[in-house]
Design a protein around this motif. Structure first.
Motif, PDB file in Angstrom:
ATOM      1  N   GLY A 199       0.820  -1.205   0.000  1.00  0.00           N
ATOM      2  CA  GLY A 199       0.000   0.000   0.000  1.00  0.00           C
ATOM      3  C   GLY A 199       0.856   1.258   0.000  1.00  0.00           C
ATOM      4  O   GLY A 199       0.590   2.205  -0.761  1.00  0.00           O
ATOM      5  N   ILE A 200       1.878   1.277   0.835  1.00  0.00           N
ATOM      6  CA  ILE A 200       2.782   2.432   0.868  1.00  0.00           C
ATOM      7  C   ILE A 200       3.488   2.582  -0.471  1.00  0.00           C
ATOM      8  O   ILE A 200       3.602   3.688  -1.017  1.00  0.00           O
ATOM      9  CB  ILE A 200       3.799   2.275   2.013  1.00  0.00           C
ATOM     10  N   GLY A 201       3.941   1.464  -1.024  1.00  0.00           N
ATOM     11  CA  GLY A 201       4.617   1.519  -2.313  1.00  0.00           C
ATOM     12  C   GLY A 201       3.718   2.034  -3.414  1.00  0.00           C
ATOM     13  O   GLY A 201       4.146   2.828  -4.270  1.00  0.00           O
ATOM     14  N   PHE A 202       2.463   1.610  -3.417  1.00  0.00           N
ATOM     15  CA  PHE A 202       1.509   2.048  -4.436  1.00  0.00           C
ATOM     16  C   PHE A 202       1.275   3.552  -4.343  1.00  0.00           C
ATOM     17  O   PHE A 202       1.341   4.268  -5.352  1.00  0.00           O
ATOM     18  CB  PHE A 202       0.207   1.279  -4.273  1.00  0.00           C
ATOM     19  N   LEU A 203       1.016   4.047  -3.144  1.00  0.00           N
ATOM     20  CA  LEU A 203       0.737   5.472  -2.979  1.00  0.00           C
ATOM     21  C   LEU A 203       1.974   6.326  -3.217  1.00  0.00           C
ATOM     22  O   LEU A 203       1.859   7.513  -3.555  1.00  0.00           O
ATOM     23  CB  LEU A 203       0.173   5.744  -1.579  1.00  0.00           C
ATOM     24  N   SER A 204       3.144   5.755  -3.035  1.00  0.00           N
ATOM     25  CA  SER A 204       4.391   6.508  -3.195  1.00  0.00           C
ATOM     26  C   SER A 204       4.964   6.406  -4.605  1.00  0.00           C
ATOM     27  O   SER A 204       5.975   7.047  -4.907  1.00  0.00           O
ATOM     28  CB  SER A 204       5.438   5.995  -2.190  1.00  0.00           C
ATOM     29  N   SER A 205       4.345   5.619  -5.459  1.00  0.00           N
ATOM     30  CA  SER A 205       4.895   5.390  -6.793  1.00  0.00           C
ATOM     31  C   SER A 205       4.631   6.581  -7.707  1.00  0.00           C
ATOM     32  O   SER A 205       3.797   7.445  -7.429  1.00  0.00           O
ATOM     33  CB  SER A 205       4.275   4.130  -7.402  1.00  0.00           C
ATOM     34  N   ASP A 206       5.332   6.593  -8.824  1.00  0.00           N
ATOM     35  CA  ASP A 206       5.135   7.636  -9.831  1.00  0.00           C
ATOM     36  C   ASP A 206       3.954   7.327 -10.747  1.00  0.00           C
ATOM     37  O   ASP A 206       3.660   8.100 -11.669  1.00  0.00           O
ATOM     38  CB  ASP A 206       6.406   7.780 -10.678  1.00  0.00           C
ATOM     39  N   ASN A 207       3.283   6.209 -10.504  1.00  0.00           N
ATOM     40  CA  ASN A 207       2.187   5.785 -11.370  1.00  0.00           C
ATOM     41  C   ASN A 207       0.826   6.321 -10.935  1.00  0.00           C
ATOM     42  O   ASN A 207      -0.181   6.055 -11.586  1.00  0.00           O
ATOM     43  CB  ASN A 207       2.121   4.256 -11.421  1.00  0.00           C
ATOM     44  N   THR A 208       0.797   7.050  -9.820  1.00  0.00           N
ATOM     45  CA  THR A 208      -0.458   7.614  -9.332  1.00  0.00           C
ATOM     46  C   THR A 208      -0.290   9.115  -9.121  1.00  0.00           C
ATOM     47  O   THR A 208       0.786   9.588  -8.747  1.00  0.00           O
ATOM     48  CB  THR A 208      -0.885   6.965  -8.006  1.00  0.00           C
ATOM     49  N   ARG A 209      -1.364   9.860  -9.347  1.00  0.00           N
ATOM     50  CA  ARG A 209      -1.351  11.308  -9.118  1.00  0.00           C
ATOM     51  C   ARG A 209      -2.531  11.652  -8.212  1.00  0.00           C
ATOM     52  O   ARG A 209      -3.669  11.749  -8.672  1.00  0.00           O
ATOM     53  CB  ARG A 209      -1.438  12.054 -10.455  1.00  0.00           C
ATOM     54  N   TRP A 210      -2.250  11.813  -6.956  1.00  0.00           N
ATOM     55  CA  TRP A 210      -3.314  12.044  -5.995  1.00  0.00           C
ATOM     56  C   TRP A 210      -2.913  13.024  -4.886  1.00  0.00           C
ATOM     57  O   TRP A 210      -3.756  13.498  -4.133  1.00  0.00           O
ATOM     58  CB  TRP A 210      -3.689  10.720  -5.303  1.00  0.00           C
ATOM     59  N   GLU A 211      -1.631  13.354  -4.779  1.00  0.00           N
ATOM     60  CA  GLU A 211      -1.109  14.007  -3.583  1.00  0.00           C
ATOM     61  C   GLU A 211      -1.636  15.412  -3.352  1.00  0.00           C
ATOM     62  O   GLU A 211      -1.625  15.908  -2.220  1.00  0.00           O
ATOM     63  CB  GLU A 211       0.423  14.038  -3.626  1.00  0.00           C
ATOM     64  N   SER A 212      -2.065  16.093  -4.401  1.00  0.00           N
ATOM     65  CA  SER A 212      -2.553  17.458  -4.236  1.00  0.00           C
ATOM     66  C   SER A 212      -3.484  17.801  -5.385  1.00  0.00           C
ATOM     67  O   SER A 212      -3.547  17.093  -6.387  1.00  0.00           O
ATOM     68  CB  SER A 212      -1.379  18.452  -4.207  1.00  0.00           C
ATOM     69  N   GLY A 213      -4.219  18.894  -5.209  1.00  0.00           N
ATOM     70  CA  GLY A 213      -5.018  19.406  -6.301  1.00  0.00           C
ATOM     71  C   GLY A 213      -6.303  18.666  -6.582  1.00  0.00           C
ATOM     72  O   GLY A 213      -6.838  18.761  -7.685  1.00  0.00           O
ATOM     73  N   ASN A 214      -6.835  17.907  -5.599  1.00  0.00           N
ATOM     74  CA  ASN A 214      -8.132  17.273  -5.813  1.00  0.00           C
ATOM     75  C   ASN A 214      -8.920  17.255  -4.516  1.00  0.00           C
ATOM     76  O   ASN A 214      -8.375  17.476  -3.430  1.00  0.00           O
ATOM     77  CB  ASN A 214      -7.973  15.870  -6.400  1.00  0.00           C
ATOM     78  N   LEU A 215     -10.207  16.983  -4.642  1.00  0.00           N
ATOM     79  CA  LEU A 215     -11.100  17.021  -3.493  1.00  0.00           C
ATOM     80  C   LEU A 215     -11.010  15.767  -2.636  1.00  0.00           C
ATOM     81  O   LEU A 215     -11.689  15.672  -1.616  1.00  0.00           O
ATOM     82  CB  LEU A 215     -12.541  17.226  -3.973  1.00  0.00           C
ATOM     83  N   PHE A 216     -10.180  14.814  -3.047  1.00  0.00           N
ATOM     84  CA  PHE A 216     -10.053  13.561  -2.317  1.00  0.00           C
ATOM     85  C   PHE A 216      -8.661  13.391  -1.715  1.00  0.00           C
ATOM     86  O   PHE A 216      -8.327  12.334  -1.189  1.00  0.00           O
ATOM     87  CB  PHE A 216     -10.362  12.400  -3.271  1.00  0.00           C
ATOM     88  N   THR A 217      -7.853  14.438  -1.792  1.00  0.00           N
ATOM     89  CA  THR A 217      -6.470  14.360  -1.333  1.00  0.00           C
ATOM     90  C   THR A 217      -6.369  13.955   0.121  1.00  0.00           C
ATOM     91  O   THR A 217      -5.578  13.070   0.487  1.00  0.00           O
ATOM     92  CB  THR A 217      -5.775  15.716  -1.553  1.00  0.00           C
ATOM     93  N   VAL A 218      -7.141  14.598   0.977  1.00  0.00           N
ATOM     94  CA  VAL A 218      -7.010  14.355   2.418  1.00  0.00           C
ATOM     95  C   VAL A 218      -7.270  12.900   2.760  1.00  0.00           C
ATOM     96  O   VAL A 218      -6.547  12.299   3.569  1.00  0.00           O
ATOM     97  CB  VAL A 218      -7.956  15.290   3.209  1.00  0.00           C
ATOM     98  N   HIS A 219      -8.278  12.303   2.137  1.00  0.00           N
ATOM     99  CA  HIS A 219      -8.613  10.927   2.489  1.00  0.00           C
ATOM    100  C   HIS A 219      -7.500   9.964   2.087  1.00  0.00           C
ATOM    101  O   HIS A 219      -7.173   9.030   2.835  1.00  0.00           O
ATOM    102  CB  HIS A 219      -9.928  10.506   1.840  1.00  0.00           C
TER     103      HIS A 219
END
Length: 424
Positions: free
Chosen positions: A213-233
């Protein structure tokens, strides 16, 4: 206004420019991009807004689960009633009215009816999916997007976003292998599909695959860290992974930087993530400093009126408990009890069945009345989904029950509860 169709071939009242702007707004919405709010504002700022423009803005306000937004919803709903709307648009008006008046289950059913007739109505699908989440309806959370997915052309730009929705429903229904396949496929197609990303991290969470899970969220294959309404979750999920990996200091750093701080929006849907993380840290015996106190202050303004969503009320109680503001918990419980004497609708049922005993259990826990906490939680532990949220979110109450059993010396119960957790 003349009748035409949106980008999903659903009948829509409005001129070409309005429909084009609405389609752009939906494309932003399915990505949880904050531009949807500005586009919805542009759609409703004209002299005679189109029916679906008003519906979109009303839904955005309802999605916040913030009672402070209900006046805006009411005005939009009334304005929508005065438009020359087609059948589909009238159905949306009815669904908004049900939700506005506290009949969340009825609103969900109406949106199912909309999708039966117009299965590619992306707005109905997204809001129906959110309602299934808010109501803890795992079966429809799974089935609603699957029904629509078959109706989208495979090469439609939003088809894989629908697959991402189905992935979350599959996870909440326990179909972890299918959920992971669907979620990863959705994210591969759209790395900014933050809901699909969320489905994958929920699946890893339920399987105890913390490192992945940590690897998935930390990978370059996802864009979620900022700029969306779901970032905090999604930051909450990463903080939760680090806590489970034995790195609470990383969880606290994420909390301070991303989940709750002076610049936070102060909306319940984000504040409950803050409460959920701090409560788990408390259960693990981690010193959280004065974080509970500032969070409790933020919650005080949100639970001062009549109850609106039991799931939010519980997370306010988590914050009050962590801040040792027991009188605030008692006041909220008293408000719930008095309100239930005359209230009806979905939240009344959720509060009476789950929310109120859960709040009483948290009060008993901080007062070290562990046998009372157990007595409140044991009868509802298998039906916690009835007041909304996900398995991962509701686990805060399961953890509270386990800790109460240990503190009360109920070791046989604690062993049984632990065996359940290890056997999943």
């Amino acid at each position: 206004m003349n009748a035409a169709a949106d980008a999903h071939n659903n009948p829509m009242t409005g001129d070409t420019d309005t429909i084009d702007l609405y389609d752009r707004a939906l494309d932003r919405f399915v990505r949880f991009h904050p531009a949807v709010v500005d586009l919805a504002g542009e759609l409703t700022a004209v002299d005679a807004p189109a029916p679906m423009s008003l519906a979109l803005m009303a839904y955005l306000n309802l999605m916040s689960t913030d009672a402070d937004d209900l006046d805006a919803v009411r005005a939009l709903w009334q304005a929508l009633s005065q438009t020359e709307a087609n059948e589909r648009e009238q159905a949306h008006h009815a669904a908004i009215g049900d939700w506005l008046h506290g009949n969340w289950h009825d609103a969900s059913a109406r949106l199912d009816d909309v999708l039966s007739r117009w299965p590619t109505d992306l707005l109905a699908l997204m809001l129906g999916h959110q309602l299934d989440f808010f109501l803890g309806d795992a079966q429809n959370l799974r089935d609603r997007p699957i029904r629509s997915l078959l109706e989208f052309e495979p090469d439609h730009p939003h088809a894989e976003f629908v697959r991402g929705m189905s992935a979350f429903g599959l996870e909440e229904s326990g179909h972890y292998g299918q959920a992971l396949d669907a979620g990863l496929a959705a994210v591969d197609a759209n790395p900014d599909d933050v809901w699909g990303i969320h489905a994958v991290v929920h699946t890893y969470e339920m399987q105890g695959r913390v490192a992945e899970g940590i690897g998935f969220l930390s990978s370059d294959n996802t864009r979620w860290e900022s700029g969306n309404l779901f970032t905090v979750h999604n930051w909450w999920h990463l903080a939760l992974y680090h806590l489970e990996a034995g790195r609470p200091e990383r969880s606290l750093a994420i909390y301070d930087a991303e989940i709750h701080h002076a610049g936070s929006a102060g909306v319940p849907i984000e504040m409950l993530d803050a409460s959920a993380l701090l409560w788990r840290l408390l259960l693990d015996g981690i010193d959280t400093g004065d974080r509970f106190a500032s969070l409790a202050d933020a919650w005080s303004a949100k639970v001062s009126g009549d109850p609106w969503y039991a799931f939010n009320d519980l997370h306010a109680v988590f914050a009050f408990a962590g801040a040792d503001r027991r009188d605030d918990i008692r006041s909220l419980i008293q408000t719930q009890q008095v309100w239930l004497e005359t209230a009806d609708g979905s939240n009344a049922r959720m509060t009476a069945e789950i929310g109120l005993p859960a709040c009483r259990a948290v009060l008993a826990f901080v007062e070290e009345r562990d046998h009372d906490a157990i007595a409140e939680l044991m009868p509802i532990r298998r039906t916690l989904n009835h007041f909304g949220g996900s398995h991962a979110q509701r686990d805060a109450l399961q953890r509270t029950l386990l800790e109460s059993a240990l503190r009360a010396g109920r070791y046989e119960l604690a062993r049984a509860l632990t065996s359940e957790r290890l056997g999943v």
